[in-house]
Design a protein around this motif. Sequence first.
Motif, PDB file in Angstrom:
ATOM      1  N   VAL A  68       0.813  -1.225   0.000  1.00 40.05           N
ATOM      2  CA  VAL A  68       0.000   0.000   0.000  1.00 40.05           C
ATOM      3  C   VAL A  68       0.846   1.274   0.000  1.00 40.05           C
ATOM      4  O   VAL A  68       0.323   2.356  -0.257  1.00 40.05           O
ATOM      5  CB  VAL A  68      -1.001   0.038   1.186  1.00 40.05           C
ATOM      6  N   ALA A  69       2.136   1.123   0.299  1.00 39.14           N
ATOM      7  CA  ALA A  69       3.008   2.308   0.306  1.00 39.14           C
ATOM      8  C   ALA A  69       3.649   2.536  -1.053  1.00 39.14           C
ATOM      9  O   ALA A  69       4.485   3.428  -1.200  1.00 39.14           O
ATOM     10  CB  ALA A  69       4.076   2.139   1.377  1.00 39.14           C
ATOM     11  N   ASP A  70       3.252   1.753  -2.050  1.00 41.79           N
ATOM     12  CA  ASP A  70       3.876   1.844  -3.374  1.00 41.79           C
ATOM     13  C   ASP A  70       2.801   2.124  -4.442  1.00 41.79           C
ATOM     14  O   ASP A  70       2.060   1.227  -4.848  1.00 41.79           O
ATOM     15  CB  ASP A  70       4.588   0.512  -3.662  1.00 41.79           C
ATOM     16  N   PRO A  71       2.682   3.395  -4.876  1.00 46.22           N
ATOM     17  CA  PRO A  71       1.615   3.758  -5.817  1.00 46.22           C
ATOM     18  C   PRO A  71       1.608   2.907  -7.091  1.00 46.22           C
ATOM     19  O   PRO A  71       0.541   2.574  -7.607  1.00 46.22           O
ATOM     20  CB  PRO A  71       1.913   5.223  -6.141  1.00 46.22           C
ATOM     21  N   SER A  72       2.795   2.527  -7.602  1.00 45.88           N
ATOM     22  CA  SER A  72       2.787   1.750  -8.850  1.00 45.88           C
ATOM     23  C   SER A  72       2.258   0.337  -8.591  1.00 45.88           C
ATOM     24  O   SER A  72       1.617  -0.270  -9.467  1.00 45.88           O
ATOM     25  CB  SER A  72       4.172   1.720  -9.500  1.00 45.88           C
ATOM     26  N   ALA A  73       2.481  -0.184  -7.371  1.00 37.81           N
ATOM     27  CA  ALA A  73       1.940  -1.510  -7.036  1.00 37.81           C
ATOM     28  C   ALA A  73       0.408  -1.445  -6.985  1.00 37.81           C
ATOM     29  O   ALA A  73      -0.283  -2.408  -7.349  1.00 37.81           O
ATOM     30  CB  ALA A  73       2.488  -1.981  -5.694  1.00 37.81           C
ATOM     31  N   ILE A  74      -0.113  -0.310  -6.535  1.00 36.93           N
ATOM     32  CA  ILE A  74      -1.577  -0.152  -6.476  1.00 36.93           C
ATOM     33  C   ILE A  74      -2.149  -0.155  -7.892  1.00 36.93           C
ATOM     34  O   ILE A  74      -3.135  -0.837  -8.184  1.00 36.93           O
ATOM     35  CB  ILE A  74      -1.963   1.137  -5.708  1.00 36.93           C
ATOM     36  N   THR A  75      -1.488   0.573  -8.797  1.00 37.89           N
ATOM     37  CA  THR A  75      -1.946   0.615 -10.195  1.00 37.89           C
ATOM     38  C   THR A  75      -1.940  -0.798 -10.796  1.00 37.89           C
ATOM     39  O   THR A  75      -2.894  -1.194 -11.480  1.00 37.89           O
ATOM     40  CB  THR A  75      -1.011   1.525 -11.029  1.00 37.89           C
ATOM     41  N   ASP A  76      -0.880  -1.554 -10.532  1.00 39.11           N
ATOM     42  CA  ASP A  76      -0.804  -2.917 -11.072  1.00 39.11           C
ATOM     43  C   ASP A  76      -1.921  -3.798 -10.508  1.00 39.11           C
ATOM     44  O   ASP A  76      -2.530  -4.588 -11.231  1.00 39.11           O
ATOM     45  CB  ASP A  76       0.555  -3.564 -10.730  1.00 39.11           C
ATOM     46  N   ALA A  77      -2.179  -3.642  -9.194  1.00 38.70           N
ATOM     47  CA  ALA A  77      -3.215  -4.460  -8.563  1.00 38.70           C
ATOM     48  C   ALA A  77      -4.591  -4.131  -9.142  1.00 38.70           C
ATOM     49  O   ALA A  77      -5.412  -5.022  -9.367  1.00 38.70           O
ATOM     50  CB  ALA A  77      -3.206  -4.249  -7.053  1.00 38.70           C
ATOM     51  N   VAL A  78      -4.827  -2.847  -9.395  1.00 42.80           N
ATOM     52  CA  VAL A  78      -6.116  -2.437  -9.977  1.00 42.80           C
ATOM     53  C   VAL A  78      -6.346  -3.165 -11.303  1.00 42.80           C
ATOM     54  O   VAL A  78      -7.440  -3.665 -11.583  1.00 42.80           O
ATOM     55  CB  VAL A  78      -6.162  -0.903 -10.190  1.00 42.80           C
ATOM     56  N   LYS A  79      -5.281  -3.261 -12.097  1.00 44.73           N
ATOM     57  CA  LYS A  79      -5.424  -3.924 -13.410  1.00 44.73           C
ATOM     58  C   LYS A  79      -5.834  -5.387 -13.230  1.00 44.73           C
ATOM     59  O   LYS A  79      -6.702  -5.886 -13.945  1.00 44.73           O
ATOM     60  CB  LYS A  79      -4.103  -3.856 -14.181  1.00 44.73           C
ATOM     61  N   VAL A  80      -5.216  -6.053 -12.266  1.00 48.23           N
ATOM     62  CA  VAL A  80      -5.540  -7.470 -12.024  1.00 48.23           C
ATOM     63  C   VAL A  80      -7.012  -7.598 -11.619  1.00 48.23           C
ATOM     64  O   VAL A  80      -7.763  -8.428 -12.141  1.00 48.23           O
ATOM     65  CB  VAL A  80      -4.640  -8.066 -10.917  1.00 48.23           C
ATOM     66  N   VAL A  81      -7.428  -6.734 -10.681  1.00 52.69           N
ATOM     67  CA  VAL A  81      -8.801  -6.819 -10.167  1.00 52.69           C
ATOM     68  C   VAL A  81      -9.801  -6.502 -11.270  1.00 52.69           C
ATOM     69  O   VAL A  81     -10.797  -7.225 -11.464  1.00 52.69           O
ATOM     70  CB  VAL A  81      -8.980  -5.850  -8.964  1.00 52.69           C
TER      71      VAL A  81
END
Length: 203
Positions: A68-81
């Motif tokens: 949650v502290a990594d904005p690019s990880a959030i973007t990647d997770a959104v794509k998966v979901v």
Amino acid sequence: MAALRARAVLLTGSNRGIGLELVKQLLGGSRPPAWIFATCRDPEGPRAQELRDLASRHPNLVLVKLDVADPSAITDAVKVVEGKLNGAGLNLLINNAGVYAPVTLETVDSEEMIRTYKTNAVGPLLMAQAALNMLTKCQALTYGETGILCVALHPGWVKTDMGTQEADLTVDTSVRGLLSVLPILSEKHSGSLLNWEGKVIPW
Ligand SMILES: NC(=O)c1ccc[n+]([C@@H]2O[C@H](COP(=O)([O-])OP(=O)(O)OC[C@H]3O[C@@H](n4cnc5c(N)ncnc54)[C@H](OP(=O)(O)O)[C@@H]3O)[C@@H](O)[C@H]2O)c1
């Protein structure tokens, strides 16, 4: 008024502690969600073994890598979901991930302060921002114009790595309480802090 039913849920920090127990109890409920996106920092690592075992038995449980502290990880997770939901949308985001360092005003350093702020304050805000695009607005009548209800839930002092074994509550009791609070929530609770028993705590 329609009670909130967790239909498509995303949780952060779900590999241990309260997050893992939330996943277990959501899966074991009488009406389990169609989708549970259990996110954690290292879904392939040793600390996510229990989560992987659950996912191997429950096709509605999807493990997603997310810091949650990594904005690019959030973007990647959104794509998966989004890929899985195919436009259907989430209807519940549980911002559970958090850190706590037992430091005092004398011992805390700036790195620790920044890590805590990034994880506990910025992380949930970034998640909420990302989730806005993924949340369905089917409950607009219940929750007002935006159709989104946002509350803070206090789990009590819980026996986890964070809470230590000295804590009052078992993780099972706390999570059972938290999940029984969800259906009673309505627009009047928006912006409130409630404890695991559903009692409003003044900010
Ligand atoms: N236990 C209590 O008594 C208590 C009391 C009040 C509030 N809470 C709150 O309840 C929530 C859960 O606490 P807990 O007791 O279950 O704590 P815990 O056992 O320490 O678990 C914390 C979870 O948060 C994850 N996490 C930490 N930083 C993260 C990051 N940057 N990105 C994604 N995940 C991250 C951890 O993942 P890793 O395995 O990767 O570290 C772990 O899954 C926290 O928000 C905590 O503040 C707990």
